[in-house]
Design a protein around this motif. Structure first.
Motif, PDB file in Angstrom:
ATOM      1  N   GLU A   2      59.122  59.341   4.346  1.00  0.00           N
ATOM      2  CA  GLU A   2      59.758  58.956   5.610  1.00  0.00           C
ATOM      3  C   GLU A   2      60.465  57.619   5.464  1.00  0.00           C
ATOM      4  O   GLU A   2      59.974  56.735   4.767  1.00  0.00           O
TER       5      GLU A   2
ATOM      6  N   ASN B  62      56.375  49.278  10.964  1.00  0.00           N
ATOM      7  CA  ASN B  62      56.835  50.029  12.135  1.00  0.00           C
ATOM      8  C   ASN B  62      56.086  49.655  13.398  1.00  0.00           C
ATOM      9  O   ASN B  62      56.676  49.396  14.442  1.00  0.00           O
TER      10      ASN B  62
ATOM     11  N   TYR C 122      58.264  64.784  11.741  1.00  0.00           N
ATOM     12  CA  TYR C 122      57.225  63.950  12.363  1.00  0.00           C
ATOM     13  C   TYR C 122      57.432  63.953  13.890  1.00  0.00           C
ATOM     14  O   TYR C 122      58.503  63.593  14.372  1.00  0.00           O
TER      15      TYR C 122
HETATM   16  N1  ARG Z   1      54.616  56.322  10.010  1.00  0.00           N
HETATM   17  C1  ARG Z   1      54.204  56.595  11.332  1.00  0.00           C
HETATM   18  C2  ARG Z   1      54.997  55.823  12.323  1.00  0.00           C
HETATM   19  O1  ARG Z   1      55.576  54.843  11.958  1.00  0.00           O
HETATM   20  C3  ARG Z   1      52.731  56.417  11.488  1.00  0.00           C
HETATM   21  C4  ARG Z   1      52.224  55.065  11.773  1.00  0.00           C
HETATM   22  C5  ARG Z   1      50.769  55.122  11.853  1.00  0.00           C
HETATM   23  N2  ARG Z   1      50.162  53.875  12.134  1.00  0.00           N
HETATM   24  C6  ARG Z   1      48.959  53.523  11.682  1.00  0.00           C
HETATM   25  N3  ARG Z   1      48.535  52.380  12.056  1.00  0.00           N
HETATM   26  N4  ARG Z   1      48.292  54.292  10.894  1.00  0.00           N
HETATM   27  O2  ARG Z   1      55.094  56.181  13.478  1.00  0.00           O
END
Ligand code: ARG
Length: 394
Positions: A259, A121, A85
Motif C-alpha cells: 500500500e 498515516n 483496503y
Molecule cells: N495502513 C492502514 C491505514 O493507514 C492501517 C493502519 C493501522 N494502524 C495501526 N495502528 N495498526 O489506514
C-alpha cells in the motif's frame, strides 16, 4: 497544572504515554477509549489507566455512529483504497478526533495526546483532524518525544518504571481492529516473500476450514445503503455483525497488499474485513444494474477519490461534502436486492433485482442486440418510406 486528554487503547505504549505525561511533563491525564468494536473490554482498560495515574478515564460506545455516519457513507461511495483496503482504520479517526475535542472542552484540557510514534498515516490523520476541529488545542505525542520506536523499546521503558508488560501478540503485531475490519502490521522487517502464518488472522477462519457446502445470503439496499438481510429489516450494527460472522465463517475478506502510505513509502498491510467485503461486493453489483453508463463509469473515478481523501485524513473538507452530494444524487435509485453465494474462501454475486433496473431483456439477444437494430431499421423505414435512404447518388 495543565491537562491532556489522551487517545487511549489500553496497550502498553499508551500506558507509557500516561506515565510520561504525568511524571516527566507534570501534566494531568484524562483518557478516552472509544468502543469501535475492538475485542478489549473497555472498563478494564479504563481501570488500568487510573492505576497508571490518569485522573479520569472516559469510555464511550462509538459503534453505531462510526458505522452509520462514516463506514456506510464510504460504502455508498464505493470507497476502497488502491487494491481493496476498505479503510477500516482511516474511517475511525474522524469520530475519534471529534470525541477527543469534546472531552478536551468538557475537561478543560490544553493538550491532546496520542500514541503515534512518528510521521505515519495515523499521526497525519489524527493531527490534521484535531487541527481542523480545534486549532487552539496543542498536540503532544509522547512516544515520538521519547524516541521509542519498537515494542522492545517499550518493554525496556516498562521494565524501568515497573509498568505492566505487553503480551506476546502485542509484541509481534500492530493490530488495529474495529467492526469494519482489522489491520495487522507484521513489522518492517517481515519478508515480503513469506506468507503470513495462519495465526496472523484474527477475524476470519482459514480457507481450508470454511464449509464446503455453499450458502446464500440476500442483501437489500435502499438508496445505496444496506437495510435488509434475507428480506428482514436489519439495523446498522446488526447488519455489520451478521455479515462479519458469515464472512468470517466462509473465510472471505482477507487481503495481503502493498500500500502507498501518505508519506509516499510503500508498506505491506494485512487486512481482514468480511462484512465490508460482502457489502461492497453486493453494493457494486446493484450499481451495475441501476446506474447508467456515464454515471457508473464516472462513479469509479469519484469512488477512488473518496477513498483517497479518507486515507489522507481529509474527511472534514468541502471536497468530501461535495462528493457526498454527488453520491446523494447518483445513489437515489440504488435500491434492490443482491444474492451472494459463499463457499470456501470466496463469495460470488449470483442474483440481483431492482425496481430501478436498467436491464431490458426484451431488447437483448445473444448476437449483438438484434432486437434493437431491427427496431431502428423499422423506424427508419417508417420515416423514409419503405426503404432506408440510399447513401449513393444514382
Ligand atoms: N495502513 C492502514 C491505514 O493507514 C492501517 C493502519 C493501522 N494502524 C495501526 N495502528 N495498526 O489506514
Amino acid at each position: 497544572m495543565s491537562k491532556a486528554v489522551l487517545a487511549y487503547t489500553g496497550a502498553l505504549d499508551n500506558l507509557i504515554c500516561i506515565h510520561w505525561l504525568r511524571t516527566v511533563k507534570n501534566i494531568k491525564v484524562v483518557t478516552f477509549s472509544g468502543n469501535f468494536g475492538q475485542p478489549e473490554y473497555l472498563e478494564e482498560v479504563g481501570e488500568r489507566a487510573l492505576e497508571t495515574g490518569a485522573i479520569s478515564a472516559h469510555i464511550a460506545d462509538m459503534r453505531e455512529r462510526f458505522l452509520h455516519d462514516f463506514c456506510f457513507q464510504a460504502l455508498r461511495a464505493g470507497a476502497k483504497y488502491e487494491s481493496g483496503y476498505v479503510l477500516s482504520s482511516a474511517l475511525s479517526r474522524p469520530p475519534l478526533a471529534q470525541e477527543l475535542v469534546r472531552i478536551a472542552r468538557e475537561e478543560g484540557c490544553e493538550f491532546v495526546a496520542h500514541g503515534c510514534r512518528g510521521i505515519g498515516n495515523d499521526q497525519v490523520r489524527l493531527e490534521s483532524y484535531l487541527h481542523t476541529l480545534a486549532p487552539d488545542l496543542k498536540i503532544v505525542a509522547p512516544l515520538f518525544e521519547l524516541g521509542l520506536k519498537t515494542p522492545e523499546d517499550d518493554e525496556a521503558y516498562a521494565k524501568r518504571w515497573n509498568l505492566p508488560r505487553a503480551t506476546n501478540r502485542q509484541m509481534r503485531y500492530n493490530v488495529d481492529q474495529n467492526l469494519w475490519g482489522v489491520a495487522l502490521q507484521l513489522g518492517p522487517r517481515a519478508d515480503l516473500w513469506v506468507e503470513p502464518p495462519d495465526d496472523t488472522y484474527i477475524m476470519t477462519r482459514r480457507i481450508s476450514d470454511a464449509p464446503d457446502k455453499p450458502t446464500y445470503v440476500e442483501i437489500g439496499f435502499e438508496a445505496g445503503l444496506p437495510v435488509t438481510i434475507d428480506g428482514e429489516r436489519t439495523g446498522t450494527m446488526d447488519m455489520v455483525e451478521t455479515m462479519n460472522r458469515l464472512g468470517a465463517q466462509y473465510a472471505v475478506g482477507r487481503l495481503d497488499v502493498i500500500e502507498d502510505r501518505i508519506s509516499g513509502l510503500k508498506a505491506r498491510e494485512i487486512y481482514e474485513a468480511p462484512a465490508a467485503h460482502l457489502l461492497h461486493q453486493a453494493h457494486t453489483a446493484l450499481e451495475e444494474l441501476t446506474l447508467d453508463k456515464d454515471v457508473f463509469q464516472f462513479r469509479d473515478v469519484t469512488a477512488r477519490r473518496y477513498a483517497d481523501l479518507v486515507y489522507r485524513g481529509k474527511w472534514f473538507t468541502p471536497f468530501r461534502e461535495a462528493l457526498d452530494a454527488w453520491f446523494d444524487v447518483i445513489e437515489r435509485n440504488v435500491t434492490g436486492t443482491v444474492k451472494l453465494k459463499l463457499m470456501g474462501g470466496t463469495s460470488l454475486v449470483v442474483g440481483r433485482q431492482s425496481p430501478h433496473s436498467l436491464y431490458k431483456s426484451e431488447m437483448l439477444s445473444y448476437d449483438g442486440d438484434v432486437e434493437r437494430t431491427t427496431r431502428r431499421k423499422r423506424s427508419l423505414e417508417s420515416e423514409h418510406g419503405s426503404k432506408p435512404p440510399s447513401t449513393r447518388r444514382d
